[in-house]
Design a protein around this motif. Structure first.
Motif, mmCIF file in Angstrom:
data_model
loop_
_atom_site.group_PDB
_atom_site.id
_atom_site.type_symbol
_atom_site.label_atom_id
_atom_site.label_comp_id
_atom_site.label_asym_id
_atom_site.label_seq_id
_atom_site.Cartn_x
_atom_site.Cartn_y
_atom_site.Cartn_z
ATOM 1 N N GLU A 151 0.833 -1.207 0.000
ATOM 2 C CA GLU A 151 0.000 0.000 0.000
ATOM 3 C C GLU A 151 0.867 1.257 0.000
ATOM 4 O O GLU A 151 0.514 2.270 -0.600
ATOM 5 C CB GLU A 151 -0.928 -0.014 1.219
ATOM 6 N N THR A 152 2.036 1.184 0.652
ATOM 7 C CA THR A 152 2.982 2.304 0.605
ATOM 8 C C THR A 152 3.469 2.515 -0.823
ATOM 9 O O THR A 152 3.467 3.631 -1.344
ATOM 10 C CB THR A 152 4.180 2.036 1.534
ATOM 11 N N ASP A 153 3.861 1.410 -1.489
ATOM 12 C CA ASP A 153 4.362 1.499 -2.862
ATOM 13 C C ASP A 153 3.277 1.982 -3.822
ATOM 14 O O ASP A 153 3.582 2.620 -4.832
ATOM 15 C CB ASP A 153 4.886 0.136 -3.324
ATOM 16 N N ARG A 154 2.022 1.655 -3.519
ATOM 17 C CA ARG A 154 0.931 2.057 -4.417
ATOM 18 C C ARG A 154 0.850 3.574 -4.539
ATOM 19 O O ARG A 154 0.541 4.108 -5.606
ATOM 20 C CB ARG A 154 -0.405 1.522 -3.900
ATOM 21 N N VAL A 155 1.152 4.294 -3.461
ATOM 22 C CA VAL A 155 1.069 5.755 -3.471
ATOM 23 C C VAL A 155 2.413 6.385 -3.806
ATOM 24 O O VAL A 155 2.496 7.336 -4.581
ATOM 25 C CB VAL A 155 0.554 6.279 -2.110
ATOM 26 N N THR A 156 3.500 5.851 -3.239
ATOM 27 C CA THR A 156 4.809 6.484 -3.410
ATOM 28 C C THR A 156 5.603 5.876 -4.557
ATOM 29 O O THR A 156 6.627 6.430 -4.946
ATOM 30 C CB THR A 156 5.652 6.352 -2.128
ATOM 31 N N GLY A 157 5.142 4.725 -5.107
ATOM 32 C CA GLY A 157 5.960 4.021 -6.073
ATOM 33 C C GLY A 157 7.074 3.276 -5.357
ATOM 34 O O GLY A 157 7.213 3.345 -4.131
ATOM 35 N N LYS A 158 7.898 2.556 -6.108
ATOM 36 C CA LYS A 158 8.979 1.787 -5.487
ATOM 37 C C LYS A 158 10.226 2.637 -5.274
ATOM 38 O O LYS A 158 11.274 2.135 -4.893
ATOM 39 C CB LYS A 158 9.306 0.561 -6.344
ATOM 40 N N SER A 159 10.088 3.957 -5.533
ATOM 41 C CA SER A 159 11.183 4.867 -5.199
ATOM 42 C C SER A 159 11.182 5.090 -3.692
ATOM 43 O O SER A 159 10.376 4.519 -2.968
ATOM 44 C CB SER A 159 10.989 6.195 -5.941
ATOM 45 N N LYS A 160 12.065 5.933 -3.204
ATOM 46 C CA LYS A 160 12.169 6.161 -1.763
ATOM 47 C C LYS A 160 11.519 7.480 -1.369
ATOM 48 O O LYS A 160 11.942 8.155 -0.438
ATOM 49 C CB LYS A 160 13.632 6.109 -1.333
ATOM 50 N N GLN A 161 10.460 7.856 -2.099
ATOM 51 C CA GLN A 161 9.707 9.065 -1.783
ATOM 52 C C GLN A 161 8.838 8.833 -0.557
ATOM 53 O O GLN A 161 8.607 7.700 -0.148
ATOM 54 C CB GLN A 161 8.820 9.447 -2.977
#
Length: 590
Positions: free
Chosen positions: A114-124
């Protein structure tokens, strides 16, 4: 009479409703933020302070993502609900209603996904919270907000502003007067250098809202203890300090049960010659009960102000409804016209963000001016073009027959393998701009006043816009990778035709030219090859530094301005039956 447990549950439900409607504090809104009026416990600590272990000890479950760097990239609103003894333990996410998770390893994966869904797989990072409710007989009724760990330096793949971005996000929570600060610091570091205490001191100088937690007491140097801190002599707070002994890394690797870890923690304090006199006021179980009791008291004291805020918000919304005016027509044609008007209002605000009428679009330029050049500078060309590697590549390219004049195959292999490094920064720039555009979509939806009456339309609009942005991102990645591949497929001949002349000039001294019989297998020869390739790669780097932003703007930013909702418009216009069904859902909220 309403119990404190039901009051905490009521606050939890209000928080979930606020998040569903886009109110999670710190946003740009003309309305009062109900979220910010609600009492909450924010968990603050530096990276590697033991923050995750403290939360897992309070819950009694191993459920948080682990890793190096910034693991928590979105706030996690953790709502604990105590159930009857013997009841099944399970978890629920707000974004996955009616689904229960009994396997907490799956809970950990869902938090990451769910974190990656919003931020992408970058480190944002993103301010949009994840809501997780855990029902268990082993917890107390309590709500905690886990925030990203404070850091001092940006790592590779992060924007240079990540340190300030995280501090601003954490500060936006802890500076609110209704926020209880759980400041976590490791005992094996000087308390004067604690990131959590430093920030808590700035926003809560009297220490009235701050609870200090000292972790890793068992890892202190032999012969030392933390009594000066725990007894309030080093840094005094209005509330008592609480010491915690987390699971060791060996325990984590062995999957030692959290309930067993709690027992070992109680045993540590009970038998410790330094802390046994404080044993009844130490440990994760005591901390949870202390926080729950304090949160209950704060909620009771804040009930009048929360009620006043809700009434004020209702009045503001009713006033806004009056401002929005005309009723919704019954026929499909008029309803279609209204929806198109709403979408155009959003589109106008989104373009204002990109064009500079509203803030946010400048972050795209920041990717091109800061993040991309920094990533290009960090590429490992020094190692790749070292004399040893140049000798190895050239020799392998020569095969059984050493080169006669110039090692052309060696040059080509060195250049092509060097240019492959540019793929990473090119794709990372695409992802960074994609993240900015998604954030601008979210902000634009929140700032479109006409959309506030239609939450379902907001969700449909956000999904359609994000789907379009993903298509633009995929096209952009193909284009920037193609730019890199183009540089590899055809080398600039003129650059290399100048090299023999320059070498001859360099080899000529005051006494005239040197002998042409130069040994082409000395260290100097290979250094010169590495230097020539490095110069060529530097030229390509400057070219890509200019062309990658052009490609990204053309494929992502320009497309977002011109055709962000084109597919959504086509869907609405083509399927009238489906369209009427969707409309009925939109207007249930009126």
């Amino acid at each position: 009479m309403t119990t404190m447990e039901s009051l905490i549950g009521l606050v939890n439900r209000i928080q979930r409703a606020c998040t569903a409607l886009g109110d999670y504090g710190g946003g740009d809104t003309s309305f009062s933020s109900l979220w910010e009026a609600l009492p909450s416990v924010a968990v603050v600590g530096g990276q590697s302070s033991g923050k995750s272990s403290v939360l897992e000890s309070i819950v009694g479950r191993d459920f948080l993502p682990r890793g190096s760097g910034i693991v928590t990239r979105r706030p996690l609103v953790l709502q604990l609900h105590k159930t009857e003894e013997g009841a099944e333990e399970y978890a629920e996410f707000l974004h996955l209603p009616n689904r229960k998770f009994s396997d907490f390893a799956v809970v950990r994966k869902e938090i990451q996904d769910e974190t990656d869904r919003v931020t992408g797989k970058s480190k944002q990072i993103s301010p949009v919270p994840i809501h997780l409710s855990i029902y268990s007989p082993n917890v107390v009724n309590l709500t905690l907000i886990d925030l990203p760990g404070l850091t001092k330096v940006a790592v590779e793949g992060q924007p240079e502003s990540i340190v300030q971005d995280i501090e601003m996000m954490v500060r936006s929570y802890v500076e609110k007067p209704n926020c209880i600060i759980l400041a976590i610091s490791p005992a094996n570091q000087d308390i004067a250098t604690s990131d959590a205490i430093k920030l808590a001191r700035e926003v809560d100088a009297p220490g009235e809202r701050t609870f200090g937690v000292l972790t890793k007491l068992d890892l202190m140097d032999k012969g030392t203890n933390a009594l000066d801190v725990l007894e309030g002599r080093s840094y005094r707070l209005q509330h008592p300090w609480v010491g915690i002994v987390n699971r060791s890394q060996a325990d984590i690797n062995k999957n030692v049960d959290m309930i067993i870890a709690r027992h070992k923690e109680r045993e540590y304090f009970a038998t410790s010659p330094d802390y046994s006199h404080l044993a009844n006021k130490m440990g994760s179980e005591y901390l949870a009960k202390l926080l729950s009791k304090h949160l209950e008291a704060v909620i009771r004291a804040r009930i009048p102000s929360i009620t006043s805020m809700i009434n004020k918000t209702i009045e503001e919304l009713e006033s806004e409804m009056d401002h929005l005016g005309r009723p919704i027509a019954a026929d499909a044609g008029a309803q279609l016209y209204l929806i198109l008007e709403l979408l155009r209002a959003f589109d106008r605000i989104f373009k204002e963000h990109l064009d500079g009428g509203r803030p946010g679009g400048d972050r795209i330029y920041g990717v091109f001016d800061n993040q991309l050049p920094a990533a290009l500078r960090k590429l490992p060309f020094d190692r790749h073009l070292s004399m040893q590697n140049v000798r190895k590549v050239v020799s392998e390219a020569d095969g059984y027959q050493p080169h006669l004049i110039a090692p052309e195959q060696g040059y080509r292999r060195l250049i092509e393998s060097s240019l492959n490094y540019f793929r990473g920064p090119a794709e990372a720039s695409v992802d960074a701009v994609h993240f900015v555009l998604k954030e601008l979509v979210r902000k634009s939806i929140g700032e479109t006043q006409e959309l506030r009456r239609f939450p379902t339309l907001q969700m449909e609009l956000a999904a359609a816009a994000n789907h379009a942005l993903e298509r633009f991102r995929d096209d952009s990645k193909k284009t920037v990778v193609r730019l890199v591949d183009m540089e590899s497929s055809y080398l600039t001949v003129e650059f290399f035709r100048r090299l023999p002349q320059e070498v001859e000039k360099a080899a000529s001294g005051p006494g005239g030219p040197v002998s042409p019989n130069v040994d082409r297998y000395t260290d100097g020869h290979f250094r010169r090859i590495g230097s020539n390739v490095s110069s060529y790669v530097g030229m390509v780097s400057e070219t890509l530094r200019n062309t990658i932003p052009k490609a990204i703007v053309y494929c992502q930013v320009k497309e977002a301005k011109q055709s962000l909702l084109h597919h959504f418009y086509m869907q609405i216009g083509k399927k009238e039956v489906c369209f009427r069904t969707v409309l009925s859902r939109f207007f249930l909220y009126i």
